[in-house]
Design a protein around this motif. Structure first.
Motif, mmCIF file in Angstrom:
data_model
loop_
_atom_site.group_PDB
_atom_site.id
_atom_site.type_symbol
_atom_site.label_atom_id
_atom_site.label_comp_id
_atom_site.label_asym_id
_atom_site.label_seq_id
_atom_site.Cartn_x
_atom_site.Cartn_y
_atom_site.Cartn_z
ATOM 1 N N UNK A 56 1.946 51.217 80.270
ATOM 2 C CA UNK A 56 3.241 50.556 80.747
ATOM 3 C C UNK A 56 4.552 51.820 80.333
ATOM 4 N N UNK A 57 4.502 52.210 79.185
ATOM 5 C CA UNK A 57 5.480 53.103 78.286
ATOM 6 C C UNK A 57 4.958 54.333 77.707
ATOM 7 N N UNK A 58 5.485 55.374 78.188
ATOM 8 C CA UNK A 58 5.172 56.619 77.431
ATOM 9 C C UNK A 58 6.466 57.061 76.440
ATOM 10 N N UNK A 59 5.999 57.338 75.234
ATOM 11 C CA UNK A 59 7.410 57.985 74.505
ATOM 12 C C UNK A 59 6.744 59.323 74.239
ATOM 13 N N UNK A 60 7.268 59.923 75.124
ATOM 14 C CA UNK A 60 6.848 61.581 75.324
ATOM 15 C C UNK A 60 7.280 62.409 73.837
ATOM 16 N N UNK A 61 8.425 61.873 73.386
ATOM 17 C CA UNK A 61 8.770 63.007 72.240
ATOM 18 C C UNK A 61 7.821 62.632 70.983
ATOM 19 N N UNK A 85 1.059 56.626 82.970
ATOM 20 C CA UNK A 85 2.264 55.580 82.629
ATOM 21 C C UNK A 85 3.070 55.259 83.546
ATOM 22 N N UNK A 86 3.643 54.029 83.570
ATOM 23 C CA UNK A 86 4.623 53.813 84.478
ATOM 24 C C UNK A 86 6.085 54.438 84.362
ATOM 25 N N UNK A 87 6.564 54.024 83.077
ATOM 26 C CA UNK A 87 7.865 54.636 82.751
ATOM 27 C C UNK A 87 7.927 55.425 81.158
ATOM 28 N N UNK A 88 8.929 56.225 81.191
ATOM 29 C CA UNK A 88 9.243 57.025 79.822
ATOM 30 C C UNK A 88 10.435 56.553 79.274
ATOM 31 N N UNK A 89 10.334 56.559 77.789
ATOM 32 C CA UNK A 89 11.670 56.400 77.362
ATOM 33 C C UNK A 89 11.738 57.588 76.148
ATOM 34 N N UNK A 128 2.381 58.161 69.214
ATOM 35 C CA UNK A 128 1.596 58.967 68.600
ATOM 36 C C UNK A 128 0.281 59.137 68.950
ATOM 37 N N UNK A 129 -0.415 58.226 69.781
ATOM 38 C CA UNK A 129 -1.823 58.721 70.430
ATOM 39 C C UNK A 129 -2.828 57.855 69.569
ATOM 40 N N UNK A 166 -6.646 50.726 78.627
ATOM 41 C CA UNK A 166 -5.215 50.116 78.813
ATOM 42 C C UNK A 166 -4.583 49.640 77.640
ATOM 43 N N UNK A 167 -3.103 49.969 77.414
ATOM 44 C CA UNK A 167 -2.497 49.444 76.521
ATOM 45 C C UNK A 167 -0.870 49.321 77.037
ATOM 46 N N UNK A 168 -0.029 48.803 76.100
ATOM 47 C CA UNK A 168 1.108 48.530 76.774
ATOM 48 C C UNK A 168 2.256 50.010 76.568
#
Length: 175
Positions: free
Chosen positions: A147-152, A168-172, A123-124, A117-119
């Motif tokens: 919590x957050x994924x930055x899919x780009x 993940x819970x949300x994406x930006x 880039x991974x 788990x992390x926030x």
């Protein structure tokens, strides 16, 4: 209020052009924090997970709470030199250079199923190093949760391409 709406965006931090996703505002909201913990606990309650491994430092906030909700243990993944006992480490690449993360050699029983788990997943690099670390101690990675994924930035895809489930819970997107 939604989890995403409780995450503050700070433009140009830590450098110009970065849109920093600040979860401290989410953690300050008791209902938002409870929603995060409950969402993770609900997602993973039936997946036979033995332990949660939290990545320094924000994984230390959500990981123990989810572990408590699931009735399992928690272990820390830290930067090199921060753990007092005998450790195993993995080196990984950063944008400019490299770093090392470590775990206590005796922190996880052989064959255990571990949720990392992390926030945030960007880039991974750190998450992929954590996967390698868990496997190096003889455990199985049950998945990675953020919590957050930055899919780009492609980190979640790299995790899935590695054959590990990612949640993940949300994406930006886009910035």
């Amino acid at each position: 209020m939604s989890i995403k709406s409780l995450i503050r965006t700070i433009p140009d931090y830590p450098k110009k052009g970065i849109m920093f996703r600040d979860i401290t505002t989410l953690f300050e909201d008791p209902e938002g924090l409870r929603d995060v913990i409950d969402s993770f606990a609900s997602e993973f309650q039936d997946q036979k997970i033995d332990m949660i491994a939290g990545i320094e430092a924000r994984g230390f906030v959500i990981g123990p709470a989810v572990a408590l909700a699931l009735g399992i243990g928690f272990v820390t993944i830290r930067k090199k030199g921060k753990l007092p006992g005998e450790t195993i480490g993995v080196e990984y690449d950063l944008e400019y250079g490299s770093d090392v993360i470590e775990i206590h050699k005796d922190a996880i029983k052989l064959g255990s199923r571990v949720l990392i788990m992390d926030d945030l997943i960007a880039t991974g690099g750190t998450a992929l190093a954590a996967i390698e670390l868990i496997e190096k101690v003889g455990a199985e990675v049950a998945g990675c949760a953020f919590i957050i994924d930055l899919p780009d930035l492609g980190g979640a895809k790299k995790i899935r391409d590695r054959g590990v489930d990612e949640f993940h819970l949300v994406e930006f997107e886009g910035d």
